[in-house]
Design a protein around this motif. Structure first.
Motif, mmCIF file in Angstrom:
data_model
loop_
_atom_site.group_PDB
_atom_site.id
_atom_site.type_symbol
_atom_site.label_atom_id
_atom_site.label_comp_id
_atom_site.label_asym_id
_atom_site.label_seq_id
_atom_site.Cartn_x
_atom_site.Cartn_y
_atom_site.Cartn_z
ATOM 1 N N THR A 38 0.866 -1.178 0.000
ATOM 2 C CA THR A 38 0.000 0.000 0.000
ATOM 3 C C THR A 38 0.900 1.224 0.000
ATOM 4 O O THR A 38 1.853 1.297 0.784
ATOM 5 N N ASP A 39 0.617 2.186 -0.863
ATOM 6 C CA ASP A 39 1.434 3.393 -0.923
ATOM 7 C C ASP A 39 1.565 4.040 0.456
ATOM 8 O O ASP A 39 0.599 4.132 1.211
ATOM 9 N N GLY A 40 2.778 4.480 0.759
ATOM 10 C CA GLY A 40 3.027 5.272 1.954
ATOM 11 C C GLY A 40 3.211 4.501 3.243
ATOM 12 O O GLY A 40 3.262 5.108 4.310
ATOM 13 N N ARG A 41 3.341 3.175 3.160
ATOM 14 C CA ARG A 41 3.530 2.416 4.405
ATOM 15 C C ARG A 41 4.148 1.051 4.142
ATOM 16 O O ARG A 41 4.318 0.641 3.005
ATOM 17 N N ILE A 42 4.449 0.366 5.236
ATOM 18 C CA ILE A 42 4.956 -1.003 5.187
ATOM 19 C C ILE A 42 3.814 -1.913 5.623
ATOM 20 O O ILE A 42 3.322 -1.793 6.750
ATOM 21 N N GLU A 43 3.381 -2.810 4.742
ATOM 22 C CA GLU A 43 2.392 -3.813 5.122
ATOM 23 C C GLU A 43 3.150 -4.970 5.752
ATOM 24 O O GLU A 43 4.052 -5.550 5.139
ATOM 25 N N VAL A 44 2.825 -5.291 7.004
ATOM 26 C CA VAL A 44 3.490 -6.360 7.744
ATOM 27 C C VAL A 44 2.535 -7.545 7.791
ATOM 28 O O VAL A 44 1.397 -7.411 8.265
ATOM 29 N N CYS A 45 2.991 -8.693 7.299
ATOM 30 C CA CYS A 45 2.119 -9.855 7.139
ATOM 31 C C CYS A 45 2.738 -11.113 7.737
ATOM 32 O O CYS A 45 3.956 -11.277 7.711
ATOM 33 N N THR A 46 1.871 -11.997 8.220
ATOM 34 C CA THR A 46 2.297 -13.320 8.657
ATOM 35 C C THR A 46 1.351 -14.350 8.064
ATOM 36 O O THR A 46 0.140 -14.141 8.000
ATOM 37 N N ASP A 47 1.933 -15.450 7.629
ATOM 38 C CA ASP A 47 1.166 -16.571 7.082
ATOM 39 C C ASP A 47 2.147 -17.726 6.913
ATOM 40 O O ASP A 47 3.359 -17.545 7.035
ATOM 41 N N SER A 48 1.622 -18.886 6.595
ATOM 42 C CA SER A 48 2.479 -20.014 6.277
ATOM 43 C C SER A 48 2.759 -19.954 4.779
ATOM 44 O O SER A 48 1.933 -20.367 3.969
ATOM 45 N N TYR A 49 3.920 -19.402 4.430
ATOM 46 C CA TYR A 49 4.286 -19.200 3.035
ATOM 47 C C TYR A 49 5.007 -20.405 2.440
ATOM 48 O O TYR A 49 5.397 -20.379 1.278
ATOM 49 N N GLY A 50 5.203 -21.449 3.237
ATOM 50 C CA GLY A 50 5.751 -22.694 2.720
ATOM 51 C C GLY A 50 7.213 -22.931 3.041
ATOM 52 O O GLY A 50 7.907 -22.093 3.594
ATOM 53 N N ASN A 51 7.640 -24.129 2.673
ATOM 54 C CA ASN A 51 9.002 -24.605 2.895
ATOM 55 C C ASN A 51 9.881 -24.050 1.775
ATOM 56 O O ASN A 51 10.210 -24.733 0.828
ATOM 57 N N ASN A 52 10.273 -22.780 1.902
ATOM 58 C CA ASN A 52 10.952 -22.075 0.823
ATOM 59 C C ASN A 52 12.327 -21.538 1.212
ATOM 60 O O ASN A 52 12.967 -20.863 0.423
ATOM 61 N N GLY A 53 12.764 -21.776 2.443
ATOM 62 C CA GLY A 53 14.100 -21.365 2.858
ATOM 63 C C GLY A 53 14.199 -20.017 3.531
ATOM 64 O O GLY A 53 15.278 -19.613 3.922
ATOM 65 N N TRP A 54 13.075 -19.298 3.703
ATOM 66 C CA TRP A 54 13.181 -18.004 4.382
ATOM 67 C C TRP A 54 12.226 -17.900 5.571
ATOM 68 O O TRP A 54 11.090 -18.302 5.510
ATOM 69 N N LEU A 55 12.761 -17.341 6.653
ATOM 70 C CA LEU A 55 11.980 -17.063 7.860
ATOM 71 C C LEU A 55 11.194 -15.774 7.697
ATOM 72 O O LEU A 55 10.098 -15.621 8.219
ATOM 73 N N GLY A 56 11.788 -14.822 7.001
ATOM 74 C CA GLY A 56 11.165 -13.535 6.746
ATOM 75 C C GLY A 56 11.717 -12.974 5.462
ATOM 76 O O GLY A 56 12.832 -13.314 5.046
ATOM 77 N N ILE A 57 10.942 -12.114 4.829
ATOM 78 C CA ILE A 57 11.383 -11.506 3.575
ATOM 79 C C ILE A 57 10.764 -10.118 3.471
ATOM 80 O O ILE A 57 9.634 -9.906 3.920
ATOM 81 N N ALA A 58 11.512 -9.190 2.941
ATOM 82 C CA ALA A 58 11.035 -7.819 2.767
ATOM 83 C C ALA A 58 11.154 -7.421 1.307
ATOM 84 O O ALA A 58 12.021 -7.914 0.589
ATOM 85 N N GLN A 59 10.286 -6.518 0.907
ATOM 86 C CA GLN A 59 10.299 -6.011 -0.460
ATOM 87 C C GLN A 59 9.957 -4.529 -0.411
ATOM 88 O O GLN A 59 9.093 -4.115 0.371
ATOM 89 N N ILE A 60 10.674 -3.744 -1.210
ATOM 90 C CA ILE A 60 10.380 -2.319 -1.298
ATOM 91 C C ILE A 60 10.083 -1.946 -2.737
ATOM 92 O O ILE A 60 10.575 -2.580 -3.671
ATOM 93 N N TRP A 61 9.292 -0.890 -2.907
ATOM 94 C CA TRP A 61 9.004 -0.294 -4.204
ATOM 95 C C TRP A 61 9.509 1.138 -4.122
ATOM 96 O O TRP A 61 9.290 1.816 -3.109
ATOM 97 N N THR A 62 10.179 1.577 -5.171
ATOM 98 C CA THR A 62 10.817 2.885 -5.122
ATOM 99 C C THR A 62 10.423 3.752 -6.311
ATOM 100 O O THR A 62 9.976 3.259 -7.351
ATOM 101 N N SER A 63 10.616 5.039 -6.121
ATOM 102 C CA SER A 63 10.558 6.032 -7.191
ATOM 103 C C SER A 63 11.843 6.822 -7.042
ATOM 104 O O SER A 63 12.019 7.548 -6.059
ATOM 105 N N GLY A 64 12.756 6.639 -7.966
ATOM 106 C CA GLY A 64 14.090 7.198 -7.779
ATOM 107 C C GLY A 64 14.735 6.497 -6.586
ATOM 108 O O GLY A 64 14.705 5.277 -6.494
ATOM 109 N N ASN A 65 15.272 7.274 -5.653
ATOM 110 C CA ASN A 65 15.863 6.703 -4.441
ATOM 111 C C ASN A 65 14.887 6.633 -3.279
ATOM 112 O O ASN A 65 15.253 6.257 -2.178
ATOM 113 N N HIS A 66 13.643 7.047 -3.515
ATOM 114 C CA HIS A 66 12.666 7.090 -2.426
ATOM 115 C C HIS A 66 11.823 5.830 -2.380
ATOM 116 O O HIS A 66 11.251 5.417 -3.393
#
Length: 189
Positions: A87-115
Protein backbone atom coordinates in the motif's frame (compact mmCIF):
# COMPACT_ATOMS: atom_id res chain seq x y z
CA UNK A 1 5.07 7.85 -14.96
CA UNK A 2 6.76 6.76 -11.79
CA UNK A 3 9.51 4.22 -12.16
CA UNK A 4 8.96 1.45 -9.68
CA UNK A 5 11.76 -0.82 -8.71
CA UNK A 6 11.04 -3.93 -6.78
CA UNK A 7 13.76 -5.29 -4.56
CA UNK A 8 13.49 -8.55 -2.75
CA UNK A 9 15.73 -9.57 0.09
CA UNK A 10 15.76 -12.88 1.80
CA UNK A 11 16.39 -11.44 5.21
CA UNK A 12 16.87 -14.48 7.35
CA UNK A 13 17.63 -17.55 5.24
CA UNK A 14 17.82 -21.05 6.57
CA UNK A 15 20.84 -22.00 4.52
CA UNK A 16 24.09 -20.89 6.10
CA UNK A 17 26.18 -18.86 3.68
CA UNK A 18 29.52 -17.15 3.94
CA UNK A 19 29.58 -13.40 3.43
CA UNK A 20 31.63 -10.40 4.48
CA UNK A 21 31.88 -9.45 8.13
CA UNK A 22 30.11 -6.48 9.71
CA UNK A 23 29.65 -3.53 7.40
CA UNK A 24 30.36 0.06 8.40
CA UNK A 25 27.42 1.10 6.24
CA UNK A 26 24.40 -1.13 6.00
CA UNK A 27 21.94 0.79 3.89
CA UNK A 28 19.94 -1.15 1.34
CA UNK A 29 21.36 0.63 -1.69
CA UNK A 30 20.60 4.34 -1.43
CA UNK A 31 16.89 3.80 -0.80
CA UNK A 32 15.04 5.73 1.89
CA UNK A 33 11.63 7.25 2.62
CA UNK A 34 11.22 10.81 1.37
CA UNK A 35 11.16 13.43 4.08
CA UNK A 36 11.04 17.18 4.24
CA UNK A 37 11.62 17.18 8.01
CA UNK A 38 12.08 14.75 10.87
CA UNK A 39 10.46 12.63 11.96
CA UNK A 40 8.90 11.07 8.87
CA UNK A 41 5.88 8.88 9.55
CA UNK A 42 5.99 5.37 8.09
CA UNK A 43 2.92 3.42 9.26
CA UNK A 44 3.10 -0.33 9.75
CA UNK A 45 0.00 -2.09 8.37
CA UNK A 46 -1.06 -4.83 10.81
CA UNK A 47 -1.79 -7.99 8.80
CA UNK A 48 -0.44 -10.38 11.41
CA UNK A 49 -1.92 -13.22 13.43
CA UNK A 50 -2.62 -11.32 16.66
CA UNK A 51 -2.04 -14.30 18.95
CA UNK A 52 1.27 -15.32 17.39
CA UNK A 53 2.68 -11.99 16.22
CA UNK A 54 0.75 -9.04 17.67
CA UNK A 55 3.16 -8.43 20.54
CA UNK A 56 6.18 -8.80 18.21
CA UNK A 57 4.80 -6.17 15.81
CA UNK A 58 4.09 -3.79 18.71
CA UNK A 59 7.57 -4.30 20.12
CA UNK A 60 9.24 -3.75 16.74
CA UNK A 61 7.23 -0.54 16.22
CA UNK A 62 8.23 0.65 19.68
CA UNK A 63 11.89 -0.18 19.00
CA UNK A 64 12.00 1.66 15.66
CA UNK A 65 10.15 4.62 17.23
CA UNK A 66 13.28 5.18 19.34
CA UNK A 67 14.76 6.78 16.22
CA UNK A 68 14.73 10.58 16.03
CA UNK A 69 14.06 10.52 12.27
CA UNK A 70 10.95 8.36 11.97
CA UNK A 71 7.77 7.35 13.70
CA UNK A 72 6.06 4.02 13.03
CA UNK A 73 2.45 3.85 14.15
CA UNK A 74 0.76 0.46 13.80
CA UNK A 75 -2.40 0.89 11.69
CA UNK A 76 -5.08 -1.46 10.38
CA UNK A 77 -3.75 -3.69 7.64
CA UNK A 78 -4.57 -2.91 4.03
CA UNK A 79 -4.10 -6.37 2.51
CA UNK A 80 -4.66 -10.05 3.13
CA UNK A 81 -1.81 -11.78 4.98
CA UNK A 82 -1.50 -14.45 2.28
CA UNK A 83 -1.09 -12.03 -0.64
CA UNK A 84 0.59 -9.23 1.34
CA UNK A 85 0.16 -6.61 -1.37
CA UNK A 86 1.84 -3.24 -0.77
CA UNK A 87 0.00 0.00 0.00
CA UNK A 88 1.43 3.39 -0.92
CA UNK A 89 3.03 5.27 1.95
CA UNK A 90 3.53 2.42 4.40
CA UNK A 91 4.96 -1.00 5.19
CA UNK A 92 2.39 -3.81 5.12
CA UNK A 93 3.49 -6.36 7.74
CA UNK A 94 2.12 -9.86 7.14
CA UNK A 95 2.30 -13.32 8.66
CA UNK A 96 1.17 -16.57 7.08
CA UNK A 97 2.48 -20.01 6.28
CA UNK A 98 4.29 -19.20 3.03
CA UNK A 99 5.75 -22.69 2.72
CA UNK A 100 9.00 -24.60 2.90
CA UNK A 101 10.95 -22.08 0.82
CA UNK A 102 14.10 -21.37 2.86
CA UNK A 103 13.18 -18.00 4.38
CA UNK A 104 11.98 -17.06 7.86
CA UNK A 105 11.16 -13.54 6.75
CA UNK A 106 11.38 -11.51 3.57
CA UNK A 107 11.04 -7.82 2.77
CA UNK A 108 10.30 -6.01 -0.46
CA UNK A 109 10.38 -2.32 -1.30
CA UNK A 110 9.00 -0.29 -4.20
CA UNK A 111 10.82 2.89 -5.12
CA UNK A 112 10.56 6.03 -7.19
CA UNK A 113 14.09 7.20 -7.78
CA UNK A 114 15.86 6.70 -4.44
CA UNK A 115 12.67 7.09 -2.43
CA UNK A 116 10.82 4.13 -0.97
CA UNK A 117 7.11 4.58 -1.71
CA UNK A 118 5.76 1.33 -0.23
CA UNK A 119 7.03 -1.90 1.27
CA UNK A 120 6.05 -5.31 2.58
CA UNK A 121 7.51 -7.41 5.37
CA UNK A 122 6.48 -11.08 5.62
CA UNK A 123 7.12 -13.55 8.44
CA UNK A 124 6.84 -17.22 7.42
CA UNK A 125 4.81 -19.28 9.90
CA UNK A 126 5.83 -22.47 8.10
CA UNK A 127 9.07 -22.18 10.08
CA UNK A 128 7.94 -20.01 13.00
CA UNK A 129 5.38 -22.66 14.01
CA UNK A 130 8.27 -25.15 14.49
CA UNK A 131 11.31 -25.52 16.73
CA UNK A 132 13.64 -23.71 17.05
CA UNK A 133 12.05 -20.77 15.19
CA UNK A 134 8.89 -20.55 17.30
CA UNK A 135 10.76 -18.79 20.13
CA UNK A 136 10.44 -15.18 21.26
CA UNK A 137 14.00 -14.37 20.13
CA UNK A 138 13.67 -15.76 16.59
CA UNK A 139 10.31 -14.11 16.02
CA UNK A 140 11.41 -10.75 17.40
CA UNK A 141 14.68 -10.72 15.46
CA UNK A 142 12.89 -11.54 12.19
CA UNK A 143 10.07 -9.01 12.77
CA UNK A 144 12.54 -6.27 13.68
CA UNK A 145 14.78 -7.08 10.71
CA UNK A 146 12.06 -7.23 8.06
CA UNK A 147 10.56 -3.93 9.23
CA UNK A 148 14.08 -2.46 9.23
CA UNK A 149 14.52 -3.50 5.60
CA UNK A 150 11.30 -1.62 4.85
CA UNK A 151 13.08 1.54 6.05
CA UNK A 152 15.95 0.89 3.64
CA UNK A 153 18.42 -0.82 5.98
CA UNK A 154 20.58 -3.75 4.96
CA UNK A 155 22.38 -6.22 7.22
CA UNK A 156 25.22 -5.21 9.49
CA UNK A 157 26.67 -8.73 9.24
CA UNK A 158 25.76 -11.59 6.91
CA UNK A 159 27.83 -14.39 8.44
CA UNK A 160 25.60 -16.83 10.32
CA UNK A 161 28.61 -18.27 12.20
CA UNK A 162 29.38 -15.00 13.98
CA UNK A 163 27.48 -12.66 16.24
CA UNK A 164 29.32 -9.37 15.76
CA UNK A 165 26.57 -6.98 16.84
CA UNK A 166 23.61 -6.81 19.20
CA UNK A 167 21.38 -5.75 16.31
CA UNK A 168 18.36 -7.37 14.72
CA UNK A 169 19.90 -6.29 11.40
CA UNK A 170 22.39 -9.16 11.58
CA UNK A 171 22.29 -12.74 10.35
CA UNK A 172 22.94 -15.05 13.26
CA UNK A 173 22.43 -18.61 14.40
CA UNK A 174 21.88 -17.42 17.98
CA UNK A 175 19.15 -14.74 18.03
CA UNK A 176 19.18 -14.10 21.79
CA UNK A 177 20.41 -10.55 22.32
CA UNK A 178 19.76 -9.57 18.69
CA UNK A 179 16.03 -8.85 18.96
CA UNK A 180 16.23 -5.04 18.67
CA UNK A 181 17.93 -2.30 16.62
CA UNK A 182 21.20 -0.94 17.94
CA UNK A 183 22.64 2.58 17.84
CA UNK A 184 24.27 1.96 14.45
CA UNK A 185 20.86 1.07 12.97
CA UNK A 186 19.41 4.34 14.26
CA UNK A 187 22.40 6.28 12.89
CA UNK A 188 21.93 4.69 9.46
CA UNK A 189 18.30 5.84 9.33
Amino acid sequence: MRLRLSLVLVAVALVLASAPAAMAEHAWGNYHWSRSSNPVEVPLGNNVDAAKWGAHLSEAASDWNQSSVLTTPVVAGGTSPRNCRPTDGRIEVCTDSYGNNGWLGIAQIWTSGNHIVKATAKMNDYYHDREPYNSYSWKQLVMCQEVGHGFGLGHQNEDFSTDLTRSCMEYTSAPEGNEHPDSHDYNML
